[in-house]
Design an enzyme around this catalytic site. Structure first.
Site, PDB file in Angstrom:
ATOM      1  N   ASP A  52      -3.842   4.193  -3.045  1.00 57.12           N
ATOM      2  CA  ASP A  52      -4.879   3.203  -3.320  1.00 57.12           C
ATOM      3  C   ASP A  52      -4.703   1.978  -2.429  1.00 57.12           C
ATOM      4  O   ASP A  52      -5.670   1.457  -1.857  1.00 57.12           O
ATOM      5  CB  ASP A  52      -4.829   2.812  -4.793  1.00 57.12           C
ATOM      6  CG  ASP A  52      -5.827   1.723  -5.141  1.00 57.12           C
ATOM      7  OD1 ASP A  52      -7.034   2.002  -5.147  1.00 57.12           O
ATOM      8  OD2 ASP A  52      -5.392   0.589  -5.397  1.00 57.12           O
ATOM      9  N   GLU A 124      -6.451   9.794  -3.184  1.00 58.26           N
ATOM     10  CA  GLU A 124      -5.505   8.687  -3.069  1.00 58.26           C
ATOM     11  C   GLU A 124      -4.069   9.184  -3.028  1.00 58.26           C
ATOM     12  O   GLU A 124      -3.247   8.654  -2.265  1.00 58.26           O
ATOM     13  CB  GLU A 124      -5.704   7.710  -4.222  1.00 58.26           C
ATOM     14  CG  GLU A 124      -7.007   6.935  -4.135  1.00 58.26           C
ATOM     15  CD  GLU A 124      -7.179   5.937  -5.257  1.00 58.26           C
ATOM     16  OE1 GLU A 124      -7.958   4.976  -5.071  1.00 58.26           O
ATOM     17  OE2 GLU A 124      -6.545   6.105  -6.318  1.00 58.26           O
TER      18      GLU A 124
END
Length: 237
Positions: A52, A124
């Protein structure tokens, strides 16, 4: 133990070869799969956390270089649309890696909402694994080709009159608007900003506000109201 993972096939889709294939295995392991495993295994949540942050950096850098005159607020608006769950789910689909996700039998991803969350987290975690294994360069090479082209990013920014004016002047005259600022202090010590926006050295609009950014927006909107109305056929930028 998890079923055999076709590391080579996944690496081909990612265009990246892992020196630590274990990272890829972890990235593919959904928390629900770990919970149902008879043996202790590591799931993807930590890699997802890292990915992220890496995604945010890569997208920020990409937008910063792609739009050198955009203000940070507008860039933030565009970035949010490129790093959210819907975008990350789309990246997973583009890479064709969704079917490799190791997920628990009790986890429902048949619904659109379930798939969105699972696929977004998968991208992610994969990005985090690539970053840990190879660094920022391969992570960037994986991500940037997945991002939409410039003309598709521009509408994400179009709510700001400064951006609309810039799009208009670039399309019509191949120049950027120039903002000239003068700070004015009144008798009470309050500071305001008087802004002129120039296009080809001609004043197109003026704005006055206590915030420099707000004054620039007012000036840009005035320019659009005046010159955009004269060129309505070309305002669809």
């Amino acid at each position: 133990m998890h079923p055999p993972i076709d590391i080579t096939a996944i690496e081909a889709k990612l265009n990246f070869t892992f020196t630590q294939p274990k990272l890829l295995e972890i990235a593919l392991t959904h928390p629900s799969y770990k919970n149902e495993s008879a043996v202790q295994i590591e799931d993807s949540e930590r890699l997802e956390f890292l990915g992220d942050a890496v995604l945010g950096l890569i997208v920020t850098e990409h937008l910063f270089l792609l739009f050198p005159s955009m203000d940070e607020g507008t860039l933030s608006t565009a970035r949010a649309s490129l790093v959210n769950a819907k975008a990350c789910c789309r990246y997973t689909t583009m890479l064709g890696i969704g079917d490799y996700l190791l997920i628990g039998k009790g986890e429902k991803i048949q619904s659109e909402r379930g798939r969105l969350s699972a696929y977004a987290n998968l991208f992610e975690s994969i990005l985090g694994a690539v970053y840990l294994d190879g660094g920022l360069s391969p992570a960037r090479k994986l991500t940037v080709p997945l991002l939409p082209p410039r003309e598709e990013i521009l509408p994400l920014m179009s709510g700001n009159p400064k951006n609309l004016l810039q799009q208009f002047t670039q399309k019509q005259f191949r120049v950027l608007p120039v903002y000239q600022s003068t700070a004015v202090t009144d008798a009470q010590g309050n500071v305001s900003y008087q802004i002129q926006v120039l296009v080809n050295q001609e004043v197109w609009g003026e704005g006055n506000a206590s915030s420099k950014k707000e004054a620039e927006k007012i000036a840009a909107q005035q320019a659009l109201d005046t010159y955009g109305n004269k060129n309505q056929n070309t305002m669809d930028v």
